[in-house]
Design a protein around this motif. Structure first.
Motif, mmCIF file in Angstrom:
data_model
loop_
_atom_site.group_PDB
_atom_site.id
_atom_site.type_symbol
_atom_site.label_atom_id
_atom_site.label_comp_id
_atom_site.label_asym_id
_atom_site.label_seq_id
_atom_site.Cartn_x
_atom_site.Cartn_y
_atom_site.Cartn_z
ATOM 1 N N MET B 1 0.827 -1.138 -0.100
ATOM 2 C CA MET B 1 -0.157 0.038 0.035
ATOM 3 C C MET B 1 0.636 1.219 0.026
ATOM 4 S SD MET B 1 -2.656 1.156 2.775
ATOM 5 C CE MET B 1 -3.732 0.158 2.304
ATOM 6 N N ALA B 2 0.569 2.154 -0.839
ATOM 7 C CA ALA B 2 1.334 3.444 -0.781
ATOM 8 C C ALA B 2 0.069 4.634 -0.816
ATOM 9 C CB ALA B 2 1.996 3.758 -2.140
ATOM 10 N N ILE B 3 0.281 5.044 0.207
ATOM 11 C CA ILE B 3 -0.710 6.306 0.559
ATOM 12 C C ILE B 3 -0.439 7.611 0.142
ATOM 13 C CG2 ILE B 3 -2.209 7.197 2.525
ATOM 14 C CD1 ILE B 3 -1.809 4.521 4.120
ATOM 15 N N PRO B 4 -1.306 8.322 -0.457
ATOM 16 C CA PRO B 4 -0.953 9.753 -1.149
ATOM 17 C C PRO B 4 -0.356 10.592 0.384
ATOM 18 C CG PRO B 4 -2.824 9.177 -1.946
ATOM 19 C CD PRO B 4 -2.449 8.051 -0.861
ATOM 20 N N SER B 5 0.717 11.437 0.129
ATOM 21 C CA SER B 5 1.260 12.053 0.923
ATOM 22 C C SER B 5 1.536 13.667 0.447
ATOM 23 C CB SER B 5 2.338 11.750 1.629
ATOM 24 O OG SER B 5 2.518 10.113 2.209
ATOM 25 N N ARG B 6 1.244 14.658 1.358
ATOM 26 C CA ARG B 6 0.945 16.002 0.550
ATOM 27 C C ARG B 6 2.429 16.652 0.654
ATOM 28 N NH1 ARG B 6 -0.688 20.938 2.506
ATOM 29 N NH2 ARG B 6 -1.206 19.740 4.644
ATOM 30 N N ILE B 7 2.774 17.467 -0.106
ATOM 31 C CA ILE B 7 4.153 17.733 -0.139
ATOM 32 C C ILE B 7 3.802 19.273 0.743
ATOM 33 C CG2 ILE B 7 6.141 19.364 -1.303
ATOM 34 C CD1 ILE B 7 5.806 17.492 -3.573
ATOM 35 N N VAL B 8 4.496 19.790 1.786
ATOM 36 C CA VAL B 8 4.386 20.612 2.897
ATOM 37 C C VAL B 8 5.782 21.477 2.495
ATOM 38 C CG1 VAL B 8 2.699 19.672 4.286
ATOM 39 C CG2 VAL B 8 5.459 19.386 4.782
ATOM 40 N N ALA B 9 7.015 20.929 2.058
ATOM 41 C CA ALA B 9 8.184 21.912 2.016
ATOM 42 C C ALA B 9 8.881 21.142 0.960
ATOM 43 C CB ALA B 9 8.910 21.996 3.200
ATOM 44 N N ILE B 10 9.777 21.764 -0.032
ATOM 45 C CA ILE B 10 10.623 21.392 -1.018
ATOM 46 C C ILE B 10 11.968 21.922 -0.798
ATOM 47 C CG2 ILE B 10 11.077 21.112 -3.403
ATOM 48 C CD1 ILE B 10 8.435 21.197 -3.792
ATOM 49 N N ASP B 11 13.054 21.150 -0.559
ATOM 50 C CA ASP B 11 14.378 21.322 -0.315
ATOM 51 C C ASP B 11 15.350 20.829 -1.551
ATOM 52 O OD1 ASP B 11 16.913 22.658 0.144
ATOM 53 O OD2 ASP B 11 17.082 21.594 2.293
ATOM 54 N N GLY B 12 15.372 21.269 -2.590
ATOM 55 C CA GLY B 12 16.309 20.495 -3.703
ATOM 56 C C GLY B 12 15.646 19.422 -4.158
ATOM 57 N N ASP B 13 16.450 18.301 -3.973
ATOM 58 C CA ASP B 13 16.104 16.893 -4.328
ATOM 59 C C ASP B 13 15.434 16.222 -3.435
ATOM 60 O OD1 ASP B 13 15.601 15.370 -6.914
ATOM 61 O OD2 ASP B 13 17.658 14.427 -6.524
ATOM 62 N N SER B 14 14.831 16.928 -2.278
ATOM 63 C CA SER B 14 14.093 16.208 -1.396
ATOM 64 C C SER B 14 12.691 16.957 -0.993
ATOM 65 C CB SER B 14 14.807 15.815 -0.074
ATOM 66 O OG SER B 14 15.237 17.103 0.498
#
Lengths: 386, 79
Positions: B1-14
């Motif tokens: 199972m892979a559950i959708p996760s919402r992006i709350v911050a982006i730092d380069g390639d992570s």
């Protein structure tokens, strides 16, 4: 807040005594009761929902769900639909096995994973169903509108073949005995270098255990066992006639010449697991190419059970996947999934038995990672050494 | 199972993603399409984002799974 990643994890603790792994504690945090959300849903909608919710191996999950619904109403899909489904299943297997070889195996060696190669593979294989089912109805019980674009499929398979030749096989002529050893020594790919490292460290047999390969299971017996499993204990801790089994490429490819030789020389340890994965990678891509000649246009006959019970067994990339559905008045009343991870990672299963009594060496966590990666859980894992 | 996760911050390639109140940092190195804050991602092997999910489909999945995630006891044992 759960405090844990929602998809769960396999948490492993190794206890060492005078350098030997003497105890293995496994905690499986996968949400095994998640199929409860399917109860009350119209049977015809469940396969699409299953493929969205259980999206690791979504093709295997969607096809298992479609077949379970077809079994519940006693109407299997046409052979043309089954051929297309087999191509999709093989594509998913190729993607998963290749990802282990070009992404996970380099990380085991302390090398940079080949992210570009994974992207190329995913570009060719993740949405392979669009090449066969332009309307996206590949998981429809009874089949969807099958209209294969054979040229696009051939192009995708050519891309995959080129990636595998370049990043996995690296000129290998086979994985049997001397050919395998020569290939490993040349070390052109991470897969070859991993095999060489196993040989250099005398680790070819690491992780071997008495857990038996999962045999063909009688569908009626399995159906009865799952029907009686009201508390979910069988799905959480599966065994068959009291025996603990492993499932996956090694169980499926044990009779191939290369795997049989690895088994004879070193037992069912990490070398046999790795060889089986590579052998199955070769065979799966070959089968996909062979099936291309038999794919044809076909309109499925959408079907959904009004009443009944259906069981479906699918060989997914990670091992045997079983779905079982009970349907009343057109709605699912009970849905069960028996997944490969529960066989391989039960607390007294293939992983634990393969680690107990083994020397930990300089880095016991690394050795354990070798076997965990070979058995390939469908969720993240953590390792702790005490 | 892979559950959708919402992006709350982006730092380069992570990116930092959130799902059912749990935050974690994941690698974007396997993404084949650009991502932005608020996008939903499927995470595999715990720390690698693999694909973007349309918001409507992600919210539906989260609604379904919200009733069952975190329920039930983990299976634990020692060999």
């Amino acid at each position: 807040m759960t405090g844990w990643a929602a998809e769960g994890s396999i948490d492993i603790e190794l206890i060492l005594t005078t350098g030997m792994i003497t105890e293995v504690r496994i905690t499986n945090r996968r949400p095994l009761g998640a199929t409860a959300v399917l109860a009350g849903r119209p049977a015809a909608e469940v396969p699409e929902l299953v493929s969205r919710l259980f999206s690791v191996c979504r093709i295997a999950q969607g096809i298992a769900a479609a077949r379970a619904m077809e079994a519940a109403c006693g109407k299997p899909a046409d052979a043309a639909q089954e051929t297309a489904r087999q191509v999709l299943l093989l594509g998913e297997t190729v993607l998963e096995h290749a990802t282990r070889a070009v992404f996970d195996w380099p990380m085991l060696l302390g090398e940079a994973p080949a992210a570009g190669e994974v992207k190329a593979l995913r570009g060719a294989l993740t949405n392979l169903h669009r090449v066969l089912y332009p309307d996206g109805d590949w998981m429809c019980p009874g089949g969807g509108r099958l209209a294969p674009d054979l040229q696009a499929l051939a192009e995708r398979l050519a891309t995959v073949g080129a990636v595998l030749d370049r990043a996995v096989f690296g000129g290998a002529s086979g994985f049997d005995g001397p050919e395998r050893d020569d290939w490993a020594r040349q070390g052109r790919t991470a897969a070859a270098r991993l095999f060489a490292r196993l040989a250099a460290g005398g680790l070819e047999g690491f992780g071997a255990s008495e857990a038996a390969p999962l045999p063909v299971l009688s569908a009626p017996a399995l159906n009865a066992r799952m029907a009686a499993d009201r508390d979910g204990s069988f799905l959480a801790l599966p065994e068959w006639t009291g025996t603990v089994h492993h499932t996956g490429p090694l169980a499926r490819q044990a009779d191939s010449r290369a795997v049989a030789r690895a088994l004879a020389e070193h037992g069912c340890g990490v070398l046999a697991h790795g060889t089986a994965r590579l052998v199955e990678l070769v065979l799966s891509l070959r089968e996909m190419r062979d099936f291309c000649g038999t794919l044809c246009e076909h309109d499925g006959v959408p079907t959904a059970p009004a009443e009944g019970c259906g069981l479906a067994i699918v060989e997914a990339a990670r091992g045997r996947l079983v779905h079982r559905a009970e349907v009343q008045e057109g709605n699912v009343t009970r849905y069960q999934i028996l997944a490969p991870t529960e066989w391989n990672f039960r607390p007294d299963g293939a992983l634990a038995r393969g680690l107990i009594g083994r020397p930990g060496g300089d880095d016991p966590a690394w050795r354990a990672r070798l076997l965990v990666t070979a058995l390939d859980p469908c969720v993240a894992f953590s390792l702790r050494v005490s | 199972m892979a559950i959708p996760s919402r992006i709350v911050a982006i730092d380069g390639d992570s990116a930092t993603v959130e799902c059912f109140g749990v935050r974690r940092v994941v690698s974007l190195m396997l993404m084949t399409e650009p991502v932005a804050l608020g996008d939903y991602l499927l995470i595999q092997s715990g720390s690698f984002a693999m694909e973007k999910v349309e918001p409507k489909a992600a919210l539906e999945a989260l609604e379904y799974l919200g009733t069952v995630v975190g329920q039930g006891e983990p299976v634990t044992g020692t060999a």
